[in-house]
Design an enzyme around this catalytic site. Sequence first.
Site, PDB file in Angstrom:
ATOM      1  N   HIS A 273       0.936  -1.020  -0.056  1.00 10.89           N
ATOM      2  CA  HIS A 273       0.313   0.197  -0.020  1.00 10.89           C
ATOM      3  C   HIS A 273       1.010   1.420  -0.239  1.00 10.89           C
ATOM      4  O   HIS A 273       2.166   1.293  -0.001  1.00 10.89           O
ATOM      5  CB  HIS A 273      -0.727   0.080   1.077  1.00 10.89           C
ATOM      6  CG  HIS A 273      -0.374  -0.350   2.849  1.00 10.89           C
ATOM      7  ND1 HIS A 273       0.915   0.186   3.477  1.00 10.89           N
ATOM      8  CD2 HIS A 273      -0.557  -0.949   3.253  1.00 10.89           C
ATOM      9  CE1 HIS A 273       1.019   0.019   4.367  1.00 10.89           C
ATOM     10  NE2 HIS A 273      -0.014  -1.202   4.400  1.00 10.89           N
TER      11      HIS A 273
HETATM   12  P1  TYD Z   1      -1.764  -3.776   7.629  1.00  7.83           P
HETATM   13  O1  TYD Z   1      -2.139  -2.301   6.734  1.00  7.83           O
HETATM   14  O2  TYD Z   1      -3.122  -4.620   7.053  1.00  7.83           O
HETATM   15  O3  TYD Z   1      -0.517  -4.558   7.821  1.00  7.83           O
HETATM   16  P2  TYD Z   1       0.509  -4.086   7.487  1.00  7.83           P
HETATM   17  O4  TYD Z   1       0.817  -3.086   6.389  1.00  7.83           O
HETATM   18  O5  TYD Z   1       1.602  -4.103   7.994  1.00  7.83           O
HETATM   19  O6  TYD Z   1       1.117  -5.305   6.019  1.00  7.83           O
HETATM   20  O7  TYD Z   1      -3.241  -3.221   8.749  1.00  7.83           O
HETATM   21  C1  TYD Z   1      -3.663  -4.661   8.840  1.00  7.83           C
HETATM   22  C2  TYD Z   1      -4.908  -4.420  10.649  1.00  7.83           C
HETATM   23  O8  TYD Z   1      -4.505  -3.422  11.498  1.00  7.83           O
HETATM   24  C3  TYD Z   1      -5.893  -3.504   9.716  1.00  7.83           C
HETATM   25  O9  TYD Z   1      -6.747  -3.915   9.550  1.00  7.83           O
HETATM   26  C4  TYD Z   1      -5.485  -2.234   9.577  1.00  7.83           C
HETATM   27  C5  TYD Z   1      -4.980  -2.277  11.184  1.00  7.83           C
HETATM   28  N1  TYD Z   1      -4.307  -1.345  11.851  1.00  7.83           N
HETATM   29  C6  TYD Z   1      -4.590  -0.498  12.546  1.00  7.83           C
HETATM   30  O10 TYD Z   1      -5.972  -0.398  13.093  1.00  7.83           O
HETATM   31  N2  TYD Z   1      -3.809   0.848  13.178  1.00  7.83           N
HETATM   32  C7  TYD Z   1      -2.505   0.833  13.076  1.00  7.83           C
HETATM   33  O11 TYD Z   1      -1.833   1.877  12.954  1.00  7.83           O
HETATM   34  C8  TYD Z   1      -2.126   0.084  11.684  1.00  7.83           C
HETATM   35  C9  TYD Z   1      -1.056   0.329  10.964  1.00  7.83           C
HETATM   36  C10 TYD Z   1      -2.768  -1.555  11.170  1.00  7.83           C
END
Ligand code: TYD
Length: 133
Positions: free
Chosen positions: A49
């Site tokens: 992302h």
């Molecule tokens: P995600 O963005 O998919 O993690 P990564 O980029 O590390 O693969 O996030 C996983 C889950 O956590 C998603 O449901 C969103 C939540 N999340 C939060 O609630 N707060 C945050 O600060 C972050 C980074 C993720």
Amino acid sequence: MNYKIINFNQLGDERGHLVVVEGNKDIPFDIKRIFYIYGSDTDVVRGMHANRDSEFVLINVSGTSKVKVKDCNEEVVVNLDHPHMGIYLGKMVWKEMYDFSKDSVLLVLASTHYSNEEYIRDYNEYIKECEEA
Ligand code: TYD
């Protein structure tokens, strides 16, 4: 591309190492949020992302991982393999974290509070916005 490798000073003495990361000094933003990622298998790819508003610094405080950073023109792969190094990621770069070692703890410092709306999770949409910028 809007990223930068940061080598933090290693303090410490015979008792062990100590690394300090101060907002607006060692990294170029105020730290509003931290999160950390651990227990990801070697074959997992995380991230995938871009963020319209957030800046990040990623530090493998334990173990190792790799991060692929892209924009609409180029891409680089950076090995996060020292607890005293970090990678700064500016707004609107695409990132993918992978190749996590079993003991990997990837610490992330962020310039914003979490907001799902500022995420671009669709790569085609990202390329479109990146090229329009
Ligand atoms: P995600 O963005 O998919 O993690 P990564 O980029 O590390 O693969 O996030 C996983 C889950 O956590 C998603 O449901 C969103 C939540 N999340 C939060 O609630 N707060 C945050 O600060 C972050 C980074 C993720």
